[in-house]
Design a protein around this motif. Structure first.
Motif, PDB file in Angstrom:
ATOM      1  N   PRO A 199       0.824  -1.205   0.000  1.00  0.00           N
ATOM      2  CA  PRO A 199       0.000   0.000   0.000  1.00  0.00           C
ATOM      3  C   PRO A 199       0.867   1.267   0.000  1.00  0.00           C
ATOM      4  CG  PRO A 199       0.061  -0.921   2.213  1.00  0.00           C
ATOM      5  CD  PRO A 199       0.898  -1.828   1.338  1.00  0.00           C
ATOM      6  N   ALA A 200       0.540   2.208  -0.919  1.00  0.00           N
ATOM      7  CA  ALA A 200       1.262   3.477  -0.966  1.00  0.00           C
ATOM      8  C   ALA A 200       0.960   4.272   0.309  1.00  0.00           C
ATOM      9  CB  ALA A 200       0.817   4.273  -2.197  1.00  0.00           C
ATOM     10  N   VAL A 201       1.846   5.118   0.742  1.00  0.00           N
ATOM     11  CA  VAL A 201       3.149   5.386   0.151  1.00  0.00           C
ATOM     12  C   VAL A 201       4.197   4.438   0.747  1.00  0.00           C
ATOM     13  CG1 VAL A 201       4.962   7.149  -0.087  1.00  0.00           C
ATOM     14  CG2 VAL A 201       2.562   7.827  -0.200  1.00  0.00           C
ATOM     15  N   GLY A 202       4.037   4.149   2.025  1.00  0.00           N
ATOM     16  CA  GLY A 202       5.105   3.458   2.758  1.00  0.00           C
ATOM     17  C   GLY A 202       5.449   2.075   2.242  1.00  0.00           C
ATOM     18  N   GLU A 209       4.434  -4.341   3.734  1.00  0.00           N
ATOM     19  CA  GLU A 209       4.240  -3.060   4.420  1.00  0.00           C
ATOM     20  C   GLU A 209       5.578  -2.622   5.020  1.00  0.00           C
ATOM     21  OE1 GLU A 209       2.769  -0.471   4.897  1.00  0.00           O
ATOM     22  OE2 GLU A 209       0.694  -0.640   5.542  1.00  0.00           O
ATOM     23  N   ASP A 210       5.633  -1.340   5.322  1.00  0.00           N
ATOM     24  CA  ASP A 210       6.805  -0.829   6.034  1.00  0.00           C
ATOM     25  C   ASP A 210       6.635  -1.082   7.537  1.00  0.00           C
ATOM     26  OD1 ASP A 210       4.645   0.869   6.160  1.00  0.00           O
ATOM     27  OD2 ASP A 210       5.750   2.685   5.664  1.00  0.00           O
TER      28      ASP A 210
END
Ligand SMILES: O=P(O)(O)OC[C@H]1O[C@H](OP(=O)(O)OP(=O)(O)O)[C@H](O)[C@@H]1O
Ligand SMILES: O=C(O)c1cc(=O)[nH]c(=O)[nH]1
Ligand SMILES: [Mg+2]
Length: 193
Positions: free
Chosen positions: A69-72, A116-117
């Motif tokens: 998922p943007a942005v991370g 994910e981040d």
């Protein structure tokens, strides 16, 4: 890498911030992991994602597509895909909802990993699971660099993290006195026009 090793990388990048932060979920925290500063360093991004990719291959086997998922999730998704020999796609928010745009597609039978981040409540992760449910392919599991929930977040699939930490977070109407004194800032992109 241990969780301490991963936090040391964040410290090296100046990405372990202290103050009063509004998180993506709306919860508040005195600690923020500014992953963008880590991902601005290709050497550090490679080190973290290579170590995570090794754990992922052991748990999930072959992965065809990494979806973040943007942005991370974009940079770790891309870097994980590089190490996994997969391709990388990302979902972005349109009127608040995550969608896969830009011609990204997944073929029936392809094995998909969500990347994910940071995971805090798992909300963004579950939204990505929902967005992927509209596409072909099989979500085999998920990955993140740092799980701030200490392994407690429900992300809707099996989650492998490179590090687990337990940083405090609070409901906005239940702040400790030391946070009430500090102006709150919101570093992430959820809710931005
Ligand atoms: O587990 P959660 O409670 O959902 O929190 C974690 C999410 O918060 C951050 O994204 P954010 O929406 O702040 O935007 P960003 O990706 O632009 O940083 C981070 O990248 C995760 O996606
Ligand atoms: O929960 C979040 O929004 C969040 C926490 C954190 O430490 N870093 C981040 O990028 N997002
Ligand atoms: Mg995010």
């Amino acid at each position: 890498m241990t969780s301490e090793d991963v936090l040391a990388v964040f410290k090296e990048a100046g990405a372990l911030l202290e103050g009063h932060f509004i998180l993506s979920s709306g919860r508040r925290s005195p600690v923020f992991l500014q992953k963008a500063l880590v991902f601005s360093r290709p050497d550090l991004s490679e080190k973290l994602c290579k170590a995570l990719a090794e754990k992922l291959t052991a748990s999930f086997g072959k992965i065809d597509v990494v979806a973040g998922p943007a942005v991370g999730g974009i940079i770790p998704g891309y870097e994980l895909a590089r190490h996994l020999g997969a391709r990388a796609i990302f979902a972005e928010r349109v009127d608040g909802q995550l969608q896969f745009r830009r011609g990204f597609s997944i073929a029936a039978g392809e094995r998909v990993l969500i990347a994910e981040d940071i995971v805090t409540t798992g909300l963004s992760f579950r939204e990505t699971v929902e967005a992927l449910a509209k596409l072909p392919g099989e979500v085999v599991g998920g990955a993140c660099i740092i799980d701030r929930s200490g392994g407690r977040a429900d992300v809707g699939c099996k989650l492998i993290s490179l590090a687990q930490v337990n940083f405090p977070d609070y409901a906005p109407d239940d702040l400790p006195p030391e946070l009430q004194k500090l102006e709150a800032i919101k570093p992430g992109s959820r809710g931005l026009a």
